[in-house]
Write a protein that holds these residues in place. Structure first.
Motif: not given
Ligand SMILES: [Zn+2]
Length: 444
Positions: A248-270
């Motif tokens: 489900a993650l991709g350049p067309n995903l608008l992810a609202a809020h993104c508050i409770l993320l750890n470093d690995r989550d942020i890496r996956l978003l990147q």
């Protein structure tokens, strides 16, 4: 050379976030065809309309990357309430709305957006889509809209969830029927309300279909600890890892809020080029986002209001709340108070939003060839002048009421704070009547 509109004698915020004085903008049809010194533009063009914008800053309109137009008649209810407000207030309220109330909500929301300088927005899910789309069309704003989508009924009021097959069918039918409505101003995106209310099958299918149709996907992500804990308990994965496992993650995903993320989550978003949108005043009741880290890693970040139910539709107020909360969290403890500079904030509220909407080639900055989605700020006011740095002052002290005029696609939506596309007096009258009806209904 003929042009439809010559805007002159103003300051202009150019694409590199610099302010040029005695500048002008030339518009033909929907687009900006020239930018430069007023005197030179006046020599070069004969204009259908000349707009003298003396004392004003012309800048790209704000882009609200996450809002709920349908929640316009929930204003004032949720302040000071305990979490989790969306289950206790927002969802029961939305479930009870009639099509006429959705129409009124959307028009009131568009009215507030125009008066706040928001030229484009992403709506995070409505119930009655036709009145919503018709109202946005009438207001003249630009939007990506989605139908509220959930296939898990547990914890939701009746009518707010459907079968997996119905969710898929409704998203696709809405897209096929209404995408590029209003001369391309209204785009239809797919939606996953949250991992708590959508099955893995639905998330995977809608993400795949959004890619196939070359459109976007809008969801609430890592806003509450319940969603992070839910996927950990059920699938032994954090929420972002779970979404990654469903493709489900991709350049067309608008992810609202993104508050409770750890470093690995942020890496996956990147790694997946996910577009992050924070809603500062809504988010600050839940946590502080790790935005400097995201920006440092090259993640695109935009800002949103999360709708009027939270705190109104002022992007200026979102910006100041965001700036100071980021400084106190990531700046002060490390003697790094320049952690969220004014230009970064302005870019997030304009170009960051354009990227979140997948339209950065068309909107988000004032550039030749881009759409004429502009706002005009009265900068000759005691809370803004005199100043050594207009952008710093605007980001610290600007207000919605400073926005005097707006155009979208080269059409005027507001001049001298008079909204030209909607009847402000009638809408406020109807809104006040309607809020009494809704209040009685909510109180049982
Ligand atoms: Zn939301």
């Amino acid at each position: 050379m003929y042009c439809d509109c010559l805007i002159k004698d103003c300051s202009v915020l150019t694409a590199n976030y610099e302010v040029h004085n005695d500048y002008g903008i030339v518009i033909s049809g929907k687009k900006i065809i020239d930018i430069g010194r007023s005197a030179e533009l006046q020599e070069k063009y004969s204009a259908g309309e000349t707009y003298i914008a003396q004392g004003k800053l012309a800048m790209p309109g704000f882009i609200d990357g996450h809002t709920h137009t349908s929640q316009q008649l929930l204003r004032g209810v949720i302040s000071d309430e305990y979490p989790i407000i969306y289950r206790r207030f927002n969802m029961p309220y939305e479930a009870s709305l009639t099509p006429d109330e959705v129409r009124l909500c959307t028009e009131l929301s568009c009215l507030e957006m125009i008066k706040s300088g928001i030229t484009a927005f992403a709506d995070a899910g409505g119930t009655f889509m036709v009145p919503m789309i018709e109202s946005i069309s009438k207001a003249g704003l630009r939007a990506t809209v989605t139908k509220a989508t959930s296939d898990i009924s547990e914890g939701l009021p009746q009518g707010m969830s459907e079968s997996t097959a119905e969710c898929i069918k409704n998203n696709e039918e809405l897209f096929l029927q209404y995408n590029n409505h209003s001369d391309g101003r209204i785009k239809i995106w797919f939606q996953i309300r949250s991992v708590a209310s959508c099955t893995g099958e639905l998330i995977e299918t809608l993400a795949q279909m959004a890619r196939q149709h070359n459109t976007g996907l809008h969801m609430h992500m890592s806003e509450y600890s319940e969603s992070v804990l839910l996927t950990l308990n059920k699938f032994n994965m954090r929420e972002v890892e779970y979404l990654d496992s469903l493709n489900a993650l991709g350049p067309n995903l608008l992810a609202a809020h993104c508050i409770l993320l750890n470093d690995r989550d942020i890496r996956l978003l990147q790694e997946n080029d996910v577009k992050v949108v924070h809603c500062p005043r809504s988010n600050l009741g839940k946590g502080v986002t790790k935005t400097p880290q995201m920006i440092e890693m090259g993640i695109s970040v935009g800002l949103g209001t999360d709708g009027t139910a939270h705190s109104g539709l002022s992007m200026f107020k979102e910006i100041t709340a965001f700036k100071h909360s980021q400084i106190v969290t990531w700046g002060v403890p490390y003697a790094d108070n320049a952690v969220m500079p004014a230009k970064t904030l302005l870019r997030m509220a304009t170009y960051g939003g354009a990227k979140a909407l997948g339209q950065e080639k068309e909107i988000g900055t004032i550039e030749i060839g881009k759409k004429a989605d502009l706002i005009f700020i009265d900068i000759d006011q005691p809370h803004l002048q005199p100043t050594h740095n207009l952008i710093n002052s605007l980001m610290e002290a600007g207000e919605s009421a400073d926005v005097k005029a707006m155009m979208v696609d080269g059409n005027w939506l507001m001049k001298d704070r008079c909204v030209l596309t909607l009847d402000e007096e009638r809408l406020l009258f109807e809104g006040k009547n309607s809020i009494n009806v809704i209040n009685k209904r909510m109180m049982g």
